[in-house]
Design a protein around this motif. Structure first.
Motif, mmCIF file in Angstrom:
data_model
loop_
_atom_site.group_PDB
_atom_site.id
_atom_site.type_symbol
_atom_site.label_atom_id
_atom_site.label_comp_id
_atom_site.label_asym_id
_atom_site.label_seq_id
_atom_site.Cartn_x
_atom_site.Cartn_y
_atom_site.Cartn_z
ATOM 1 N N PRO A 1 0.789 -1.244 0.000
ATOM 2 C CA PRO A 1 0.000 0.000 0.000
ATOM 3 C C PRO A 1 0.812 1.280 0.000
ATOM 4 O O PRO A 1 0.250 2.355 -0.157
ATOM 5 C CB PRO A 1 -0.810 -0.120 1.302
ATOM 6 C CG PRO A 1 0.068 -0.944 2.204
ATOM 7 C CD PRO A 1 0.755 -1.926 1.304
ATOM 8 N N ASP A 2 2.132 1.205 0.187
ATOM 9 C CA ASP A 2 2.922 2.447 0.261
ATOM 10 C C ASP A 2 3.091 3.105 -1.101
ATOM 11 O O ASP A 2 3.106 4.327 -1.212
ATOM 12 C CB ASP A 2 4.294 2.163 0.872
ATOM 13 C CG ASP A 2 4.196 1.800 2.341
ATOM 14 O OD1 ASP A 2 3.188 2.177 2.976
ATOM 15 O OD2 ASP A 2 5.106 1.116 2.834
ATOM 16 N N GLY A 3 3.257 2.319 -2.150
ATOM 17 C CA GLY A 3 3.416 2.876 -3.484
ATOM 18 C C GLY A 3 4.818 3.383 -3.744
ATOM 19 O O GLY A 3 5.637 3.537 -2.832
ATOM 20 N N SER A 4 5.094 3.664 -5.011
ATOM 21 C CA SER A 4 6.435 4.114 -5.407
ATOM 22 C C SER A 4 6.569 5.622 -5.422
ATOM 23 O O SER A 4 7.650 6.146 -5.670
ATOM 24 C CB SER A 4 6.778 3.565 -6.796
ATOM 25 O OG SER A 4 5.902 4.102 -7.778
ATOM 26 N N GLU A 5 5.436 6.361 -5.179
ATOM 27 C CA GLU A 5 5.458 7.825 -5.112
ATOM 28 C C GLU A 5 6.127 8.448 -6.336
ATOM 29 O O GLU A 5 7.155 9.137 -6.220
ATOM 30 C CB GLU A 5 6.153 8.299 -3.833
ATOM 31 C CG GLU A 5 5.457 7.897 -2.554
ATOM 32 C CD GLU A 5 4.146 8.639 -2.339
ATOM 33 O OE1 GLU A 5 4.012 9.766 -2.877
ATOM 34 O OE2 GLU A 5 3.262 8.092 -1.663
ATOM 35 N N ALA B 1 10.955 10.067 -11.382
ATOM 36 C CA ALA B 1 11.633 9.470 -10.225
ATOM 37 C C ALA B 1 10.611 8.667 -9.436
ATOM 38 O O ALA B 1 9.467 9.096 -9.275
ATOM 39 C CB ALA B 1 12.255 10.549 -9.353
ATOM 40 N N ALA B 2 11.003 7.502 -8.944
ATOM 41 C CA ALA B 2 10.119 6.653 -8.156
ATOM 42 C C ALA B 2 10.954 5.725 -7.291
ATOM 43 O O ALA B 2 12.130 5.466 -7.573
ATOM 44 C CB ALA B 2 9.184 5.849 -9.064
ATOM 45 N N ASP B 3 10.310 5.220 -6.240
ATOM 46 C CA ASP B 3 10.983 4.320 -5.303
ATOM 47 C C ASP B 3 10.264 2.973 -5.328
ATOM 48 O O ASP B 3 9.127 2.853 -4.870
ATOM 49 C CB ASP B 3 10.939 4.928 -3.895
ATOM 50 C CG ASP B 3 11.664 4.081 -2.856
ATOM 51 O OD1 ASP B 3 12.164 3.001 -3.212
ATOM 52 O OD2 ASP B 3 11.704 4.508 -1.690
#
Length: 915
Positions: free
Chosen positions: A176-180, A194-196
């Protein structure tokens, strides 16, 4: 003195007779004959068999016309068509009919019998694309954005403005956190961001599909969370970004591939993180950015980078530690960058730099002494000049302008005479007219300017015309709508068409005459404006206006419990429609509106929070290529020659239901198609095909002698391309015919095809600019045609185009970057000169259409016909203040069709005819 001063004729609505015959526009057909109608609003979309295809009315019915009233007829009863491509041979057009959450392809040869669907079953998905950080893809209707839905966390989504066209691009981080995803940037036809994915922030790219989404830079374990790639900025063929580690910042660059992504330099400073500043400016082939000391103190600095460690350095330093002292300009005068900077001795003033250490200097001390000569309001580019708010004790804060020279930096007009401050703000732009708000010392008033003091007029006279608050406005057709105030009606919807007489109340929207509806958040959506206003009972209702009182109405959109949370996100660049939010910040849904009841609906299902594929078909010969989807093959390349039986799957680059997600469809040698697709390993690679599975091969396997192909273009029957060292090569599809054509020591800065030739600006590989070259594909035919001007790479201007043996192109003189002109070249210095050189850059042609062996050129206000010579260049449709911008033209046979307004018929179908 200008070489060919056509603008003087335009100002008086006259057509200069320079030896060519002027065409006469005529009304083709009054399709909607109702006496109270505003016309059928036809949209010419293409030419088939000498007939014009058009979409008519709000239902967008498909019609065709041969240029006569009797020959203007409907083709099919089905409505809601969207045109995509017509084959160059003119045999048929490829159209789309929305069906549920998908589409059904149609073709038409311009006759009722030849207009039919290619398949009974619809394709899934959508053809269209949009852009912004919210990223909008130019020329399409697709937006990329971050969204949270279905427990996936905040991930990258995309929408084409429909519920069916709204989907997840890739779930990069499980859970549920996602890559933002953030820092969405368009580069080389793809989206970079940019993503995590759980291992730290890194650089990613996507073509809008899961399979086409891939990692570009490995996660850096030393990078701070959410401080991975920052401030992405494109400079030519390079993508720059910054990376923060615990031991400091570094500057990186990428060519869009993982091997081509590397660190340029460690920085002793940090880039400014002020949210309201442009984080970088692409100028002079360099990245400019604002930096500040890492530990505080020591002043703010302006840096530049050419992509090398040695070329990354500070070009100016100032004692103040406030990076807000800087304002970077995108205007390009005489090889300079203009910026505002603050220092204790002179205050905040206008500076310039050539991008080299020691090359910064004060351009104008507007307020001599330590006082501030520049206000913080951002710079504005209009009419080829830079506009700013200058401040002096005698005149207050007023409207100033500069052309990049000290002598050309001056007070434009004292809008509030005396020492009071007008504090002008930009409200909107229609063609070559800029609307401003400015104080008269008591309240905000509406002004308009065409770029000259004489063309600058105050439009409102009421004591409190703009209500004493920050005004806002939007374009609706040829009118500018804004929120205005008078003592009788309060704050209501006003309009103007640029004259004092036309400026006034448009509609009193409140049910109670003594109350105010307070129109706000005005946004353009196609030919209408939509906005929020109160009706006396409910707040935040959505209204729509076409610029007339009768055409101003409330849309039946119920805001419910989230009325206070409803607001507009933005209007997309193409201005087909606007997006708006409904709901609380963490739960708000995305809606769209084109200003009509039918065109206002949600595009995201419940649970998708804020936020902020397709590929257009390509016609080659008698075949159209397009991307289609079915359950067995996924998204793959399809082709048709205009019959249902011929519509077929071209090839499966990646077998199975995942599909290869084809992208970047382009013409190639021998009538072939060049495209990109993902293989079984999910690597995006270039392919060529002639429309069959057997002919579909990897480019490197079909043409191994090409080597590594960079920027490329097809000109005539030759394929021009750049190698990694920026040298220009050409190929006819054979090893023997693949040759180096650029002279020794010459590197291309840009590549444009026109008239069977290519044009490119060139350098020596260092700081030395060489000029503009023209090449016919041979070493002997690659010549320098001028060293005192440079090609304009701004997409707002006309790209190079051929007419006869000549090529037209838009260029700046090196000594006068504020006045781009339309130039012509015959391939030699003696045949290269400006053809149309108006004083107002907004009057330059931005579109060219072949017509009767010549070109129809269109600017925001004017239509020309030219054969590429001064004597053969005439004005066909001069500026008409009552009709808005110049029309878009569609050529069919010996006529050029367009939609035009007249008081007698409304907006109907008109044409220019060859005598």
């Amino acid at each position: 003195m200008r070489r060919h001063a056509l603008l003087a004729c335009l100002a008086f609505g006259l057509a200069p007779h320079l030896g060519a015959q002027v065409l006469a526009p005529y009304l083709v057909a009054d399709i909607n004959t109702q006496t109270d109608a505003m016309g059928s609003d036809p949209m010419p979309i293409g030419s088939i068999g000498g007939r014009a295809l058009l979409l008519v009315g709000q239902r967008r019915e498909l019609w065709s016309s041969d240029g006569s009233e009797a020959g203007t007829t409907p083709l099919v009863q089905t409505a809601g068509f969207l045109a995509f491509a017509a084959t160059p041979g003119g045999r048929f057009a490829f159209l789309r009919e929305p069906v549920g959450e998908g589409y059904r392809p149609w073709v038409s040869d311009g006759t009722p019998a030849g207009t039919y669907p290619l398949s009974v079953a619809p394709f899934a998905g959508s053809f269209m694309q949009f852009q912004r950080r919210w990223l909008h893809l130019p020329g399409t209707d697709r937006i990329y954005f971050g969204g949270d839905r279905d427990g996936l966390g905040y991930e990258l989504w995309t929408t084409d403005g429909t519920a069916g066209g709204t989907r997840l691009v890739a779930d990069l981080a499980a859970g549920p956190d996602g890559s933002e995803p953030h820092e969405l940037t368009l580069f080389r036809g793809r989206v970079y961001f940019a993503a995590d994915d759980g291992r730290g922030d890194s650089l990613w790219t996507t073509n809008g599909t899961t399979n086409g989404t891939r990692l570009i830079s490995d996660p850096d374990p030393q990078s701070r969370q959410s401080n991975g790639p920052r401030f992405l900025k494109v400079v030519g063929q390079t993508l720059f970004y910054f990376l923060e580690r615990p031991d400091g910042w570094s500057l990186w660059k990428s060519d869009g591939t993982k091997p081509g992504t590397r660190q340029i330099a460690r920085l002793p400073v940090r880039p400014s993180s002020q949210f309201d500043l442009p984080q970088g400016v692409s100028h002079l082939g360099k990245l400019f950015f604002i930096a500040e000391p890492v530990t505080g103190g020591g002043g703010a600095q302006l840096w530049a980078s050419d992509g090398t460690a040695a070329g990354t350095r500070a070009v100016a330093s100032f004692p103040t530690g406030d990076p807000l002292a800087f304002r970077l300009s995108a205007i390009q005068p005489a090889g300079q960058l203009l910026f505002a900077a603050d220092e204790p001795v002179r205050g905040r003033e206008l500076w310039t730099t050539n991008g080299l250490p020691g090359g910064a200097r004060l351009l104008k001390d507007i307020c001599p002494g330590p006082c501030d000569g520049l206000d913080f309001e951002p710079f504005l580019e209009f009419g080829g000049r830079l506009w700013l708010r200058g401040s002096t004790p005698a005149q207050g804060i007023e409207l100033w302008t500069t052309d990049g020279t000290t002598a050309g930096t001056r007070l434009f007009k004292d809008l509030c005479p005396g020492s009071c401050s007008a504090r002008p703000r930009q409200l909107g732009l229609i063609g070559a007219t800029l609307y401003l708000s400015a104080s008269d010392g008591q309240a905000e008033q509406l002004w308009r300017t065409t770029g000259t003091p004489a063309g600058t007029v105050r439009l409102t006279q009421a004591p409190n015309a703009l209500g004493g608050i920050l005004p806002m406005g939007a374009v609706a057709g040829a009118a500018f709508l804004f929120s205005g105030t008078d003592p009788v009606h309060g704050r209501e919807l006003w309009k103007t068409t640029g004259t004092v007489a036309s400026t006034g109340l448009l509609a009193d929207l409140a049910d109670d005459p003594s109350a105010s509806s307070n129109p706000h958040d005005l946004v353009r959506a196609g030919t209408r404006a939509i906005f929020l206003a109160d009706d006396g009972v409910h707040t935040g209702r959505i209204w729509s206006s076409d610029g007339t009182t009768a055409g101003t109405r409330r849309l039946p959109f119920e805001t419910g419990e989230f009325a206070e949370e409803l607001g507009f996100a933005h209007a997309v660049a193409a201005e087909h429609f606007a997006y708006l939010y409904r709901g609380a910040i963490r739960e708000r849904a995305l809606w769209r509106s084109d200003g009509t009841t039918a065109g206002t609906f949600p595009v995201t299902p419940p649970g998708l929070r804020e936020s902020p594929d397709g590929v257009a078909p390509l016609g080659l010969g008698d075949r159209a290529y397009f991307v289609g989807t079915d359950t067995a093959h996924g998204e793959e390349l399809w082709a048709t020659d205009g019959t249902a039986a011929s519509t077929h799957l071209v090839a499966e680059s990646r077998p199975g239901p995942q599909g290869s997600r084809p992208d970047h469809l382009e013409p190639f040698l021998g009538g072939q198609l060049l495209f990109e697709a993902s293989d079984e390993l999910i690597n995006t690679r270039p392919y060529v095909t002639n429309g069959t599975a057997a002919s579909t091969r990897l480019l490197e396997e079909a043409y191994p002698f090409l080597g590594e192909v960079g920027e490329h273009t097809l000109a005539g029957n030759k394929f021009f391309f750049l190698r990694p060292d920026a040298t220009l090569w050409v190929s006819d599809g054979t090893a023997a015919g693949t040759l180096l054509v650029s002279p020794e020591g010459v590197q291309s800065l840009a590549l444009f095809a026109a008239g069977g030739k290519v044009l490119f600006s060139a350098s020596s590989g260092g700081e030395t600019y060489l000029g503009v070259y023209v090449s016919d594909g041979t070493a002997a035919g690659t010549k320098l045609v001028g060293s005192d001007f440079a090609l304009v790479q701004n997409l707002a201007y006309l790209p190079p185009v051929g007419v006869g043996s000549r090529v037209l192109f838009t260029a700046y003189r090196l000594g006068d970057f504020t006045h781009p002109a339309l130039w012509v070249t015959g391939g030699t210095p003696g045949t290269t000169f400006p053809l149309i050189e108006p004083d107002d850059s907004a009057s330059l042609p931005t579109n060219a259409t072949p017509f009767a062996g010549r070109l129809l050129l269109r600017s925001n206000s004017t239509v020309w016909l030219t054969d590429g010579t001064p004597a053969g260049t005439t004005v066909e449709l001069p500026p008409d203040p009552g009709s808005g911008p110049a029309p878009i033209l569609t050529v069919a046979g010996e006529r050029a069709f367009f939609a035009r307004f007249s008081p007698e018929a409304g907006v109907e179908l008109w044409a220019l005819r060859v005598p």
